[in-house]
Motif scaffolding. Structure first.
Motif, PDB file in Angstrom:
ATOM      1  N   UNK A  57       0.892  -1.107  -0.114  1.00 38.75           N
ATOM      2  CA  UNK A  57      -0.096  -0.017  -0.112  1.00 38.75           C
ATOM      3  C   UNK A  57       0.882   1.247   0.055  1.00 38.75           C
ATOM      4  N   UNK A  58       0.614   2.163  -1.019  1.00 37.22           N
ATOM      5  CA  UNK A  58       1.593   3.382  -0.815  1.00 37.22           C
ATOM      6  C   UNK A  58       0.622   4.508  -0.306  1.00 37.22           C
ATOM      7  N   UNK A  59       1.342   4.903   1.039  1.00 33.39           N
ATOM      8  CA  UNK A  59       0.962   5.846   1.691  1.00 33.39           C
ATOM      9  C   UNK A  59       0.593   7.261   0.938  1.00 33.39           C
ATOM     10  N   UNK A  60      -0.101   8.086   1.294  1.00 40.88           N
ATOM     11  CA  UNK A  60      -0.332   9.369   0.618  1.00 40.88           C
ATOM     12  C   UNK A  60      -0.172  10.628   1.792  1.00 40.88           C
ATOM     13  N   UNK A  61       0.164  11.597   1.116  1.00 38.55           N
ATOM     14  CA  UNK A  61       0.295  12.705   2.316  1.00 38.55           C
ATOM     15  C   UNK A  61      -0.545  14.027   1.612  1.00 38.55           C
ATOM     16  N   UNK A  62      -0.560  14.805   2.693  1.00 39.42           N
ATOM     17  CA  UNK A  62      -1.373  16.188   2.308  1.00 39.42           C
ATOM     18  C   UNK A  62      -2.877  15.863   1.722  1.00 39.42           C
ATOM     19  N   UNK A  63      -3.438  14.850   2.158  1.00 38.80           N
ATOM     20  CA  UNK A  63      -4.828  14.498   1.750  1.00 38.80           C
ATOM     21  C   UNK A  63      -5.735  15.421   2.251  1.00 38.80           C
ATOM     22  N   UNK A  64      -5.690  16.062   3.248  1.00 42.97           N
ATOM     23  CA  UNK A  64      -6.447  16.816   3.900  1.00 42.97           C
ATOM     24  C   UNK A  64      -8.013  16.181   4.157  1.00 42.97           C
ATOM     25  N   UNK A  65      -7.843  14.946   4.881  1.00 45.00           N
ATOM     26  CA  UNK A  65      -8.998  14.077   4.770  1.00 45.00           C
ATOM     27  C   UNK A  65      -8.934  13.252   6.220  1.00 45.00           C
ATOM     28  N   UNK A  66     -10.146  13.156   6.727  1.00 44.09           N
ATOM     29  CA  UNK A  66     -10.414  12.491   8.088  1.00 44.09           C
ATOM     30  C   UNK A  66     -11.484  11.740   8.112  1.00 44.09           C
ATOM     31  N   UNK A  67     -11.709  10.797   9.202  1.00 43.90           N
ATOM     32  CA  UNK A  67     -13.086  10.315   9.209  1.00 43.90           C
ATOM     33  C   UNK A  67     -13.392   9.185   7.905  1.00 43.90           C
ATOM     34  N   UNK A  68     -12.654   8.344   7.640  1.00 40.89           N
ATOM     35  CA  UNK A  68     -12.997   7.471   6.487  1.00 40.89           C
ATOM     36  C   UNK A  68     -14.503   6.362   6.896  1.00 40.89           C
ATOM     37  N   UNK A  69     -15.120   6.431   5.859  1.00 37.69           N
ATOM     38  CA  UNK A  69     -16.360   5.384   6.051  1.00 37.69           C
ATOM     39  C   UNK A  69     -16.322   4.223   5.253  1.00 37.69           C
TER      40      UNK A  69
ATOM     41  N   UNK B 264      -4.674   6.951   6.220  1.00 44.58           N
ATOM     42  CA  UNK B 264      -3.099   6.942   5.849  1.00 44.58           C
ATOM     43  C   UNK B 264      -2.818   7.006   4.651  1.00 44.58           C
ATOM     44  N   UNK B 265      -3.900   6.805   3.608  1.00 43.91           N
ATOM     45  CA  UNK B 265      -3.843   6.855   2.172  1.00 43.91           C
ATOM     46  C   UNK B 265      -4.712   7.791   1.553  1.00 43.91           C
ATOM     47  N   UNK B 266      -5.532   8.449   2.532  1.00 43.22           N
ATOM     48  CA  UNK B 266      -6.536   9.717   1.985  1.00 43.22           C
ATOM     49  C   UNK B 266      -7.658   9.112   1.203  1.00 43.22           C
ATOM     50  N   UNK B 267      -8.079   7.885   1.801  1.00 40.08           N
ATOM     51  CA  UNK B 267      -9.320   7.213   1.024  1.00 40.08           C
ATOM     52  C   UNK B 267     -10.399   7.656   1.991  1.00 40.08           C
ATOM     53  N   UNK B 268     -11.553   8.361   1.621  1.00 33.12           N
ATOM     54  CA  UNK B 268     -12.553   8.781   2.262  1.00 33.12           C
ATOM     55  C   UNK B 268     -13.789   7.632   2.383  1.00 33.12           C
TER      56      UNK B 268
ATOM     57  N   UNK C 266     -10.616   1.509  -3.906  1.00 27.36           N
ATOM     58  CA  UNK C 266     -10.547   0.795  -4.968  1.00 27.36           C
ATOM     59  C   UNK C 266      -9.720   1.524  -6.356  1.00 27.36           C
ATOM     60  N   UNK C 267      -9.351   2.789  -6.076  1.00 23.41           N
ATOM     61  CA  UNK C 267      -8.471   3.424  -6.852  1.00 23.41           C
ATOM     62  C   UNK C 267      -7.213   3.820  -6.195  1.00 23.41           C
ATOM     63  N   UNK C 268      -6.833   2.968  -4.906  1.00 19.37           N
ATOM     64  CA  UNK C 268      -5.627   3.423  -4.304  1.00 19.37           C
ATOM     65  C   UNK C 268      -4.480   2.801  -4.944  1.00 19.37           C
ATOM     66  N   UNK C 269      -3.272   3.439  -4.794  1.00 20.61           N
ATOM     67  CA  UNK C 269      -2.189   3.069  -5.463  1.00 20.61           C
ATOM     68  C   UNK C 269      -1.295   1.842  -4.716  1.00 20.61           C
ATOM     69  N   UNK C 270      -1.199   0.732  -5.219  1.00 21.52           N
ATOM     70  CA  UNK C 270      -0.738  -0.370  -4.950  1.00 21.52           C
ATOM     71  C   UNK C 270       0.429  -0.832  -5.664  1.00 21.52           C
ATOM     72  N   UNK C 271       1.847  -0.983  -4.966  1.00 21.75           N
ATOM     73  CA  UNK C 271       2.947  -1.504  -5.698  1.00 21.75           C
ATOM     74  C   UNK C 271       3.219  -3.082  -5.534  1.00 21.75           C
ATOM     75  N   UNK C 272       3.932  -3.801  -6.291  1.00 22.73           N
ATOM     76  CA  UNK C 272       3.921  -5.114  -6.349  1.00 22.73           C
ATOM     77  C   UNK C 272       5.494  -5.559  -6.354  1.00 22.73           C
ATOM     78  N   UNK C 273       6.117  -6.544  -5.464  1.00 20.29           N
ATOM     79  CA  UNK C 273       7.344  -7.115  -5.620  1.00 20.29           C
ATOM     80  C   UNK C 273       7.114  -8.501  -5.738  1.00 20.29           C
ATOM     81  N   UNK C 274       8.064  -9.207  -6.464  1.00 20.72           N
ATOM     82  CA  UNK C 274       7.913 -10.769  -6.700  1.00 20.72           C
ATOM     83  C   UNK C 274       8.265 -11.335  -5.449  1.00 20.72           C
ATOM     84  N   UNK C 275       8.248 -12.477  -5.404  1.00 21.74           N
ATOM     85  CA  UNK C 275       8.610 -13.385  -4.166  1.00 21.74           C
ATOM     86  C   UNK C 275       8.970 -14.804  -4.432  1.00 21.74           C
ATOM     87  N   UNK C 276       9.427 -15.557  -3.592  1.00 17.68           N
ATOM     88  CA  UNK C 276       9.832 -16.739  -3.372  1.00 17.68           C
ATOM     89  C   UNK C 276       8.574 -17.440  -2.478  1.00 17.68           C
TER      90      UNK C 276
END
Length: 408
Positions: free
Chosen positions: A63-75, A351-355, A361-371
């Motif tokens: 999960x990629x955290x986002x800053x300066x989102x000016x958001x609180x109280x997610x639902x 912490x990701x600015x998702x209200x 469903x539109x949040x930024x996700x990164x991916x790293x391969x694994x063993x």
């Protein structure tokens, strides 16, 4: 706080639970649940590679955290097939809740309703669909169908769930036979509590049968025409449960499915199958928002719910943790488990600015391969830990391991 059905101990608890995370409950439940019953819930098939990696694979996505989102109280409110829900966390169907609690699926439904979550019950439920519906008449619920070879049995089920107000069907297509579940074999597990639909149809209680025997009564051959027939006979939405690749998503939608359910049965069927979170992006791309996607298997954190939603799911199911909550706290325990997921999910949303869930469903996700690992199963003799014996978790009278207890 313990009721005995033919010697089999069933919890009667009804209390809210305190936990740091849902994994806390897995060790606690051993104090009140017989060994065979516990491992029926807790284990996977063969070496349990898929069972373990269902959860481990969530770490491949970040999960990629986002800053300066000016958001609180997610639902966490969301909507599914027109049903208003307080959370995208759903009660996935599991057979025989009576091994966890005397009130079985009735208590699970009450807990889900109190949390505002979608509930789904199994063909192999202990309680009747009528009693489940009466426990929370206005609550949303779906029904998981193990299609029978006997269409008279299927018709009886269809009539019952329509009258009881179920809103749709999850058609299970990934469990035509039981996976090779070594834990069930090592503990000689059989279903210790009657299963309602078998009782009402044949007078057969479904009691004393193994998991493999129960699956043998189901259809081993399910195709696109079955999806169409179920839709015609019920008039209900049909979601195909057990989709693990894009090709099968296309096939399900082509057959008229109203949704696809991405799951590997919690690692209980094909050991060596990929983790569900690893196949979700491909399936979501193939579906392309034409129908809703449900996702489960290995979900143990609010962050897992977040990642699944961000990678294409519309609803995220939980399984084993709510059964532990049911055993430890009844309906209130189930509610507590859902609340724990929501608590963690809201932190990630903040912490990701998702209200809203739609934002997730539109949040930024990164991916790293694994063993992958190659560990033996938890019930292999070289790794299996001694099972605690308490006054509450012991079968009384003449009952033995075939009723879900330890045979040590």
């Amino acid at each position: 706080m313990t009721y005995y059905y033919n010697g089999f101990p069933q919890s009667e608890r009804d209390q809210k639970l305190n936990m740091v995370n849902v994994d806390d409950l897995e060790e606690k439940v051993k104090q009140i649940m017989p060994e065979g019953a516990y491992y029926y819930i807790a284990s996977g098939s063969e070496n349990e590679w898929t069972w373990r990696n269902n959860t481990a694979a969530f770490n491949h996505y970040q999960i990629v955290p986002r800053a300066l989102t000016d958001m609180s109280d997610p639902q966490t409110d969301t909507e599914f097939f027109g049903m208003k829900l307080k959370t995208p966390v759903m009660i996935s169907p599991i057979a025989c809740h009576g091994i966890a609690h005397k009130d079985a699926e009735v208590a699970t439904q009450k807990g889900a309703a109190a949390a505002g979550a979608l509930f789904s019950s199994s063909t192999y439920a202990n309680k009747s669909v009528e009693d489940i519906a009466a426990a929370a008449p206005d609550a949303p619920r779906f029904f998981q169908l193990y299609l029978s070879k006997d269409w008279n049995f299927n018709k009886m089920v269809f009539d019952a769930i329509k009258k009881a107000g179920y809103k749709g069907i999850f058609l299970t297509v990934d469990a035509l036979v039981s996976g090779y579940r070594e834990a069930n074999l090592r503990t000689n597990f059989t279903y210790p509590v009657p299963l309602d639909f078998f009782t009402r149809y044949m007078g057969a209680k479904g009691e004393g049968q193994s998991v493999a025997q129960m699956y043998a009564a189901s259809a081993q051959k399910i195709g696109p025409e079955d999806v169409r027939r179920i839709k015609e006979e019920t008039g209900l939405p049909v979601i195909v449960k057990g989709v693990m690749c894009a090709e099968d998503a296309f096939k399900a939608i082509g057959a008229g499915a109203d949704g696809v359910y991405v799951t590997n049965h919690g690692g209980r069927e094909v050991d060596g199958a990929p983790a569900t979170i690893d196949v979700l992006p491909e399936i979501a791309k193939a579906v392309d928002h034409r129908v809703p996607i449900i996702f489960d298997s290995g979900v143990r954190r609010g962050s897992h719910v977040f990642k699944a939603l961000a990678l294409g799911a519309d609803m995220v199911g939980i399984g084993r943790p709510y059964l532990y909550g049911l055993a430890l706290g009844g309906a209130k325990g189930v509610e507590s488990v859902i609340e724990q997921y929501n608590k963690e999910l809201k932190i990630d949303m903040q912490l990701t600015g998702c209200k809203t869930i739609e934002d997730v469903k539109h949040a930024k996700i990164d991916h790293i391969p694994y063993t992958a690992d190659n560990l033996k199963s938890n019930t292999d003799p070289s790794r299996m830990k001694p099972y605690p014996k308490t006054e509450e978790n012991q079968i009384k009278g003449s009952a033995d391991a075939t009723s879900g207890a330890s045979h040590h």
